[in-house]
Design an enzyme around this catalytic site. Structure first.
Site, short mmCIF file in Angstrom:
data_model
loop_
_atom_site.label_atom_id
_atom_site.label_comp_id
_atom_site.label_asym_id
_atom_site.label_seq_id
_atom_site.Cartn_x
_atom_site.Cartn_y
_atom_site.Cartn_z
N HIS A 1 0.87 -1.20 0.00
CA HIS A 1 0.00 0.00 0.00
C HIS A 1 0.89 1.24 0.00
O HIS A 1 1.32 1.72 1.05
CB HIS A 1 -0.92 0.00 1.22
CG HIS A 1 -1.97 1.08 1.17
ND1 HIS A 1 -3.32 0.84 1.37
CD2 HIS A 1 -1.89 2.41 0.94
CE1 HIS A 1 -3.99 1.97 1.26
NE2 HIS A 1 -3.15 2.94 1.01
N HIS B 1 1.45 4.87 -2.31
CA HIS B 1 1.02 5.75 -3.40
C HIS B 1 2.23 6.42 -4.05
O HIS B 1 3.02 7.06 -3.34
CB HIS B 1 0.08 6.83 -2.88
CG HIS B 1 -1.22 6.29 -2.35
ND1 HIS B 1 -2.35 6.21 -3.12
CD2 HIS B 1 -1.55 5.77 -1.15
CE1 HIS B 1 -3.34 5.69 -2.40
NE2 HIS B 1 -2.87 5.41 -1.21
N ASP C 1 -5.72 3.57 -9.46
CA ASP C 1 -6.61 4.04 -8.40
C ASP C 1 -7.54 5.13 -8.92
O ASP C 1 -7.10 6.11 -9.52
CB ASP C 1 -5.72 4.62 -7.29
CG ASP C 1 -6.43 4.71 -5.95
OD1 ASP C 1 -7.18 3.79 -5.62
OD2 ASP C 1 -6.22 5.71 -5.25
N HIS D 1 -9.89 1.63 -0.51
CA HIS D 1 -9.67 2.29 0.78
C HIS D 1 -11.01 2.30 1.50
O HIS D 1 -11.97 2.89 1.01
CB HIS D 1 -9.22 3.74 0.59
CG HIS D 1 -7.80 3.91 0.13
ND1 HIS D 1 -7.35 3.48 -1.09
CD2 HIS D 1 -6.74 4.48 0.75
CE1 HIS D 1 -6.07 3.78 -1.20
NE2 HIS D 1 -5.67 4.39 -0.10
N GLU E 1 -11.09 3.76 6.78
CA GLU E 1 -9.95 4.60 7.16
C GLU E 1 -10.52 5.76 7.99
O GLU E 1 -10.28 5.85 9.19
CB GLU E 1 -9.23 5.12 5.91
CG GLU E 1 -8.04 6.03 6.22
CD GLU E 1 -7.39 6.62 4.96
OE1 GLU E 1 -7.99 6.57 3.87
OE2 GLU E 1 -6.25 7.15 5.09
ZN LIG Z 1 -3.75 4.94 0.67
#
Ligand SMILES: [Zn+2]
Length: 347
Positions: A20, A22, A138, A197, A200
């Protein structure tokens, strides 16, 4: 103390994987400064660093948007991918699934094919040097389902160039999870792996809906499961990994939000509880430059939360075994991990 330093030194040398991460969250203040220079905008590394000092999730999304706003050309993408790859090599990361905010690229009307080719070329180069980088495309939740479908179509198109999965990030409270059903169905039909996601800053219901309505295989964060033991048990039974990023959860205010306090401490983090409940955890950095962390730091956080050396070794192994690579490609990486762990007396 000597023990924890010894463990941190071993973890630093251990061949690691990260799932994970970015790409855009790896842009350091000095890189933003350089990207600004390319556009004729003077940004000192200090002022860029100041932009990374947010105190809540909205502030983090603003900083992310601000930094990615300087990514214009394939050369810019190539630069940040190189710098990320160098940093992964420095940490002895041998495998990474890197998330690319293709939703943001489309929002800025950029040519995704040209930008992604630049990224894939960097991956080719580093593969010869022992780092394997694969990609997750994403979409951004708040841009809605139509925009997400465009990202899924591109993810399907570039599978042969190393795209393994489709996911959604962004503001969980913006658009209902169920509205992405057709997008995930399409992505699944194309042979892409699926993640999101969820939980969170959103509640346990976002995680549940992601499982029930979208059929995701991994959850980004999912810390809301700390508020719902039935969900936690279900995640353990289904063997759905949670991608856990402790520093991120502290810096974005996500953990404070889950526990209903103005501020959270590392000791509030559910990582150890999740591990002890049998949930598969893959430890990650999320946006390392924006949170001032790296993978070795996150393993030190796990140790600070009371995980034993063998629990930490199992965590590190989980990041290999729960990658989206096909089994025959996963095996040699797992063997490399085990050989490294054995040499360091961690197995
Ligand atoms: Zn993330």
């Amino acid at each position: 103390m000597a023990d924890s330093q010894d463990l941190a030194a071993k973890i630093a040398k251990l061949p690691k994987a990260e799932l994970h991460l970015h790409l855009e969250g790896s842009i350091t203040p000095s890189t933003v400064s350089l990207l600004g220079e390319r556009r004729g905008v003077a940004i000192s590394p200090e002022s860029a660093a100041a932009r990374y000092q947010y105190t809540d999730f909205a502030g983090f999304l603003d900083a992310f948007k601000w930094a990615t706003g300087y990514l214009k050309s394939p050369e810019d993408y190539s630069l940040i991918a190189h710098r990320l790859a160098d940093d992964l090599v420095r940490q002895n990361v041998i495998y990474a699934e890197v998330t690319v905010s293709v939703g943001v690229m489309l929002r800025y009307n950029q040519n995704v094919e040209v930008n992604f080719n630049a990224l894939a070329e960097v991956a080719d180069r580093y593969r010869e040097n022992g780092l394997r980088m694969m990609w997750i495309f994403d979409a951004t939740r708040q841009f809605g389902a139509d925009a997400a479908m465009k990202v899924a179509v591109l993810a399907a198109k570039f599978q042969k160039r190393g795209v393994l999965a489709f996911g959604i990030g962004g503001d969980e409270l913006s658009v209902p999870t169920g509205s992405f059903r057709a997008v995930y169905e399409f992505a699944r039909s194309q042979g892409l792996h699926l993640l999101i996601h969820a939980g969170e800053i959103g509640g346990p219901e976002v995680v549940r809906e992601s499982l029930d309505l979208l059929g995701v295989e991994r959850i980004g964060h999912g810390i809301a499961a700390m508020r719902d033991p039935v969900l936690a048990e279900r995640l353990a039974t289904l063997r759905i990994p949670l991608e856990i990023c402790p520093t991120s959860n502290l810096r974005t205010g996500a953990l404070a939000r889950q526990i209903g306090k103005p501020k959270a401490e590392l000791s509030d983090h559910p990582l150890r509880d999740f591990v002890e409940r049998g949930i598969i955890v893959v430890l990650s950095t999320d946006d390392p430059a924006m949170f001032g962390t790296d993978l070795v730091t996150e393993y030190s956080n796990a140790a600070a939360l009371g995980l034993s050396q063998s629990q930490i070794t199992r965590l590190a192994e989980a990041s290999f075994s729960n990658s989206f690579l096909p089994p025959e490609e996963k095996r040699p990486l797992l063997e490399q991990f085990r050989a490294g762990a054995r040499k360091l007396d961690l197995l």
